[in-house]
Enzyme design. Structure first.
Site, mmCIF file in Angstrom:
data_model
loop_
_atom_site.group_PDB
_atom_site.id
_atom_site.type_symbol
_atom_site.label_atom_id
_atom_site.label_comp_id
_atom_site.label_asym_id
_atom_site.label_seq_id
_atom_site.Cartn_x
_atom_site.Cartn_y
_atom_site.Cartn_z
ATOM 1 N N GLU A 504 -48.789 59.618 71.330
ATOM 2 C CA GLU A 504 -47.575 59.863 70.284
ATOM 3 C C GLU A 504 -47.471 58.678 70.036
ATOM 4 O O GLU A 504 -47.597 57.386 69.269
ATOM 5 C CB GLU A 504 -46.759 60.864 70.631
ATOM 6 C CG GLU A 504 -47.395 62.204 70.568
ATOM 7 C CD GLU A 504 -46.569 63.388 70.142
ATOM 8 O OE1 GLU A 504 -45.940 63.160 68.984
ATOM 9 O OE2 GLU A 504 -46.610 64.473 70.954
ATOM 10 N N GLU A 777 -38.662 64.900 78.724
ATOM 11 C CA GLU A 777 -38.898 65.663 77.322
ATOM 12 C C GLU A 777 -38.173 67.218 77.517
ATOM 13 O O GLU A 777 -37.539 67.570 76.641
ATOM 14 C CB GLU A 777 -40.402 65.592 76.863
ATOM 15 C CG GLU A 777 -40.676 66.372 75.781
ATOM 16 C CD GLU A 777 -42.046 66.367 75.117
ATOM 17 O OE1 GLU A 777 -42.944 65.912 75.946
ATOM 18 O OE2 GLU A 777 -42.180 66.565 74.054
HETATM 19 C C1 BGC Z 1 -42.472 64.714 69.791
HETATM 20 C C2 BGC Z 1 -40.916 65.001 69.846
HETATM 21 C C3 BGC Z 1 -40.816 65.291 68.175
HETATM 22 C C4 BGC Z 1 -41.578 66.564 68.229
HETATM 23 C C5 BGC Z 1 -41.421 67.183 66.986
HETATM 24 C C6 BGC Z 1 -43.108 65.875 69.804
HETATM 25 O O1 BGC Z 1 -44.519 65.941 69.917
HETATM 26 O O2 BGC Z 1 -42.647 63.916 71.365
HETATM 27 O O3 BGC Z 1 -39.924 64.295 70.455
HETATM 28 O O4 BGC Z 1 -39.593 65.522 67.841
HETATM 29 O O5 BGC Z 1 -42.948 66.479 68.591
HETATM 30 O O6 BGC Z 1 -40.915 68.532 67.261
#
Ligand code: BGC
Length: 936
Positions: A504, A777
């Site tokens: 990401e 996370e």
């Molecule tokens: C990210 C987040 C982001 C989210 C959206 C994820 O894959 O890592 O931090 O805000 O997607 O819900």
């Protein structure tokens, strides 16, 4: 001049018969567009700032004079041939726009400032500072975009990972060089080299932007790198964000997985040499440059880098290298958008970390433990036979059997490979065009057991100067704060990313807006975030919505936005305005922000976003309170309506600040209408929110969308919700940040403390208990009972995700009590919430006006509060007190203290109005009435 010197000159003045008065002020830390001595400014009226220091209390700047000269000599003779502001009566020290002669490309601007104090005494001139104008028009560029089509040289079967092209150019200096400045950029990533050395210290230049709209160039002073006679310049290119793999495209089988902006990296460079005799010479990228591919076999931000040292060309970036075998370059089609001076801060190595242990969980796979989570690369030092292939894999955690855990990297290959050339003296390698999020490095391919000295972790981050400091009397809380700062460092990497390890690493807007105020306390993020706001506005959709992430490498028109994420366009702009008193940024994006609000308006019916208003987006309705722990999560539309209200209030304030009074009024009217509709729909007859969730209550309270009469009941509702959950939180990404401020603001300081100091699952300290060195996370990214959370969690399990670290905002604003009453910390508020559990707490924050400090400790029943208020600001200080007469400053009763202009008791606080200076208060006997909970 230093303050000691100042004092000395004051003493001198006392003995000299002179009409001059003693100057108490000193102007320092001069910056232009938030940068110290920037080399390429493109704004016609750049904004200037300085800070004022004083050797007395309640010091005020009453006027300034700025001089801007075209030469250092002119400046030293106080001749402002470009601008002399004259004595300008004001206390402003920042956001002051240059208003002199028109400035041309490459114009040198030397400047200094002096300031007058409240007695009319003038300071010395500040030390001189500098800015240089950039290349203002496309005609200032002679350089062409050049490149080399390396696509067919890809050898990787799974991914498109072509080798990096090397470019070189030689020339002979025509005489003695007075000055040389390099302007360079690429579509892709580049490293510039001159006469065998890397130019500057930056990584990943020119940074990530929407390359279809703009690309930034870097400017380097390289005079010292050139010499008489023959010179050489070299560039190495990689695909980077431009042509490489980005985000989760591979994972979701997006029709395109790499090369989102273009397929071949290209380069543009212009070295401008000025000779002593006045002659000019420009060495510009063109079709006469030579190109070749060499040792960098693969280079990709997500996939990693491979280097075959046997193919290294020694001294390829020096003049006498024989490049006859190299090919000639081609001119290429370059950027579709503008080429602009980089407004942000570069990525550089900010810390080096040595491994603390090596293990061998599988035969000949050695795992180096760096002790802390980080983002960056490693320096590898090896010795061995030519052709030996060493592989480096990266992971944030280990499996219980000691193996590297890489499941959470998903499709980021994150493997670096080094093939030895067999140098007997040993060889050293540092990758150039990749980075990883990791704590552990697994090295395989070695013929013998390695020593720890084989690698050093190089932490990469955007250079955002440290601004904050926080320390409490509790080790776990201090660890939490360290983890927050570390996670910010790992994710403020050219753009504010969600995470640095998996596939990401994108500028997710929800994460950015939730976390940004915390970031401002930790480091000076003005230049960094202003750059990203350009990315964000470049990515705004046609319907006005700001996207889920920016830059927006892959587009899915009209489905890539979500309430809570798209509001970043307004909230993040507001934060820059608020923290740095920056109205330029409001002006710059005002129309865009209005457009976002129009979208809410269009989607509303009877002044409210109805259910289904965001059904077109994916996931349906938006992300809501992402990663919450509720049985029945807060409805997405309740949250969307709260964000709409919040945005309207911020817009009203910003409109007012830029003089759009009518708009401000309209936003206020709209706010009241939406608020009325909100109350009607979401409030029950008992004054409670119908949606009985922590997030609903905390957001409504902290984002201040309820009229005062509702707040007490909703705060009680929040308390009950916490109680029924055994004091634990259930709120997710968006809600969690608001819990503690909502409790504190409602006067529930003890309850806030109880929640903050929880150690079980889920809580801020749960991660610390489990050995975290960063912010995770998920609250349960790792649990003792459940390991990494089973199948479904493995991929969404980053151990470097700052969103839940947004709690540090509360730590600064409430625990330490550093806040402001206006914008730009001109009127500071010190409002600590001391307690008998976490003290002593000491925090400082270097605001745009200078250092603010708040430190409290309990000495028996007495509370001590040390406060520093920077010169040229005032403050309101809230001291918990049993009574007016029970507070002293130093050893004096307050009535005898210089700098205090007003004092009154408000509830259990003594509230003082003070001028700048250092204060040391003692509040007698207050200890017993301060909240206390069991220390974690
Ligand atoms: C990210 C987040 C982001 C989210 C959206 C994820 O894959 O890592 O931090 O805000 O997607 O819900």
């Amino acid at each position: 001049m230093r303050l000691s010197q100042l004092l000395f000159s004051c003493l001198l003045l006392l003995v000299l018969p002179s009409a001059l008065q003693c100057a108490t002020l000193e102007a320092n830390y001069l910056r232009c567009e938030y940068l110290v001595n920037p080399l390429a400014i493109e704004k016609a009226s750049p904004s200037l700032s300085w800070e004022v220091a004083a050797n007395s209390r309640a010091a005020v700047q009453t006027a300034y004079q700025i001089i801007v000269a075209s030469t250092p000599e002119g400046l030293s003779q106080n001749q402002g041939d470009l601008w002399d502001s004259g004595k300008t009566p004001t206390n402003r020290t920042n956001q002051i726009h240059y208003a002199g002669e028109g400035l041309t490309a490459r114009q040198d601007c030397y400047w200094k400032v002096r300031v007058w104090d409240e007695n009319g005494a003038v300071s010395d001139w500040s030390e001189s500072a500098y800015w240089r104008m950039g290349l203002l028009a496309s005609s200032d560029w002679q350089a062409h975009w050049i490149g080399f089509d390396n696509r067919r040289l890809n050898k990787n079967k799974e991914f498109q990972l072509p080798p990096s092209p090397y470019f070189r150019k030689t020339w002979t200096a025509k005489g003695k060089i007075k000055r040389a400045v390099l302007y360079s950029t690429a579509l892709g990533l580049y490293e510039a080299r001159i006469n065998g050395q890397k130019v500057g210290k930056d990584y990943f230049a020119p940074g990530w932007t929407d390359y279809n709209k703009r690309v930034y160039y870097q400017t380097y002073e390289v005079t010292q790198m050139l010499h008489s006679g023959d010179n050489a310049m070299g560039f190495i290119l990689a695909n980077g964000w431009y042509a490489g793999y980005t985000g989760y495209a591979v994972l979701v089988r997006h029709p395109q997985t790499y090369a989102f902006y273009g397929e071949i990296p290209v380069l543009k460079a212009q070295l401008e040499i000025e000779y002593e005799n006045g002659e000019q010479e420009w060495i510009s990228s063109d079709s006469d440059w030579k190109v070749n591919t060499g040792p960098i076999l693969e280079a990709d931000l997500l996939m990693g880098e491979s280097y075959d040292a046997r193919l290294a060309f020694d001294k390829w970036d020096e003049a006498d290298y024989d490049d006859t075998a190299w090919k000639v370059c081609r001119k290429m089609v370059g950027a579709m958008g503008k080429v602009e001076a980089s407004p942000g801060v570069p990525v550089q190595v900010v810390e080096e970390i040595e491994p603390i242990a090596i293990t061998e969980p599988e035969k000949e796979k050695y795992i180096f433990n760096l002790g802390t989570n980080m983002a960056g690369i490693v320096q590898l030092r090896v010795k061995g036979k030519a052709g030996t292939k060493i592989q480096l894999r990266y992971g944030e955690m280990l499996h219980p059997d000691g193996r590297l855990m890489t499941e959470n990297l998903r499709k980021a290959r994150a493997i670096d490979t080094y093939i030895l050339r067999g140098d007997e003296a040993g060889e050293t390698w540092i990758p150039k065009f990749t980075y990883h999020g990791f704590q552990y490095v697994e090295i395989s391919g070695l013929s013998e057991r390695p020593e720890k000295g084989m690698i050093t972790g190089l932490v990469l981050s955007s250079l955002t100067p440290q601004a904050g400091h926080f320390e409490s009397g509790n080790k776990m809380i201090n660890q939490l704060y360290t983890n927050i700062v570390r996670t910010q460092k790992a994710n403020y990497l050219d753009v504010p990313t969600d995470c640095p390890q998996r596939d990401e690493r994108m500028g997710w807007t929800g994460d950015a807006q939730i976390y940004m105020r915390t970031a401002t306390y930790n480091t000076d993020i003005a230049a960094f975030h202003r750059k990203w706001l350009v990315d964000l506005n470049d990515a705004q959709f046609g319907n006005g919505a700001y996207p889920n992430f920016a830059p927006l490498a892959f587009h899915r028109p009209n489905t890539m936005y979500s309430p809570g994420w798209m509001d970043a366009g307004i909230i993040c702009t507001y934060n820059i305005f608020k923290v740095y008193n920056d109205v330029d940024i409001v002006q710059q994006f005002y129309a865009n922000m209005q457009h976002q609000l129009e979208l809410y308006q269009t989607k509303s019916s009877d002044s409210l976003l109805p259910d289904g208003a965001f059904d077109e987006v994916n996931p349906q309705g938006g992300y809501g309170d992402w990663l919450n722990q509720d049985k029945t999560p807060t409805s997405k539309m309740l949250m969307a309506n709260i964000y709409w209200l919040f945005d309207l209030r911020l817009m009203a304030e910003m409109a007012e600040a830029i003089g759009e009074k009518e708009d401000a009024k309209d936003y206020q009217i709209a706010y009241r209408k939406v608020q009325e509709a909100f109350l009607e729909k979401y409030m029950g007859g008992d004054g409670r929110l119908k949606e009985n969730t922590q997030t609903a209550c905390a957001m409504a309270l902290d984002l201040d969308v309820l009229p005062p009469s509702y707040k007490t009941t909703v705060a009680k509702q929040l308390l009950q919700l916490l109680e029924t959950n055994k004091g634990y939180l259930t709120a997710g990404f968006l809600g969690a940040k608001h819990l503690l401020p909502a409790l504190s603001n409602a006067g529930y300081q003890k309850e806030a403390l109880e929640l903050f100091t929880k150690k079980g699952f889920p809580s801020w300290l749960y991660e610390v208990v489990n050995g975290a060195t960063s912010i995770w996370e998920r609250w349960d990214s790792y649990t003792i009972e459940n390991g990494f959370g089973g199948e479904q969690n493995a991929g969404m399990n980053s151990f470097s995700h700052y969103a839940f670290g947004a709690v540090a905002e509360w730590m600064f604003r409430h625990l330490a009590g550093i806040d402001m009453l206006d914008s730009g910390y001109r009127k500071i508020m010190i409002h600590p919430e001391p307690n008998a559990t976490l003290g002593p707490v000491s925090a400082s924050y270097h605001s745009i006006n200078g250092e603010i400090k708040s430190a409290w400790s309990l000495k028996g029943e007495h509370l001590q509060l040390e406060v520093t208020i920077p010169a040229n600001t005032t403050a309101q200080i809230w001291i918990p007190a049993e009574g007016k007469d029970l507070v002293k400053e130093g050893n004096l009763p307050l009535s005898k203290v210089e700098g205090i202009s007003k004092q009154e008791m408000i509830g259990h606080y003594l509230v003082l109005e003070v001028g700048s200076g250092q204060y040391r208060f003692t509040s007698m006997g207050v200890g017993k009435s301060l909240p206390a909970v069991k220390a974690p």
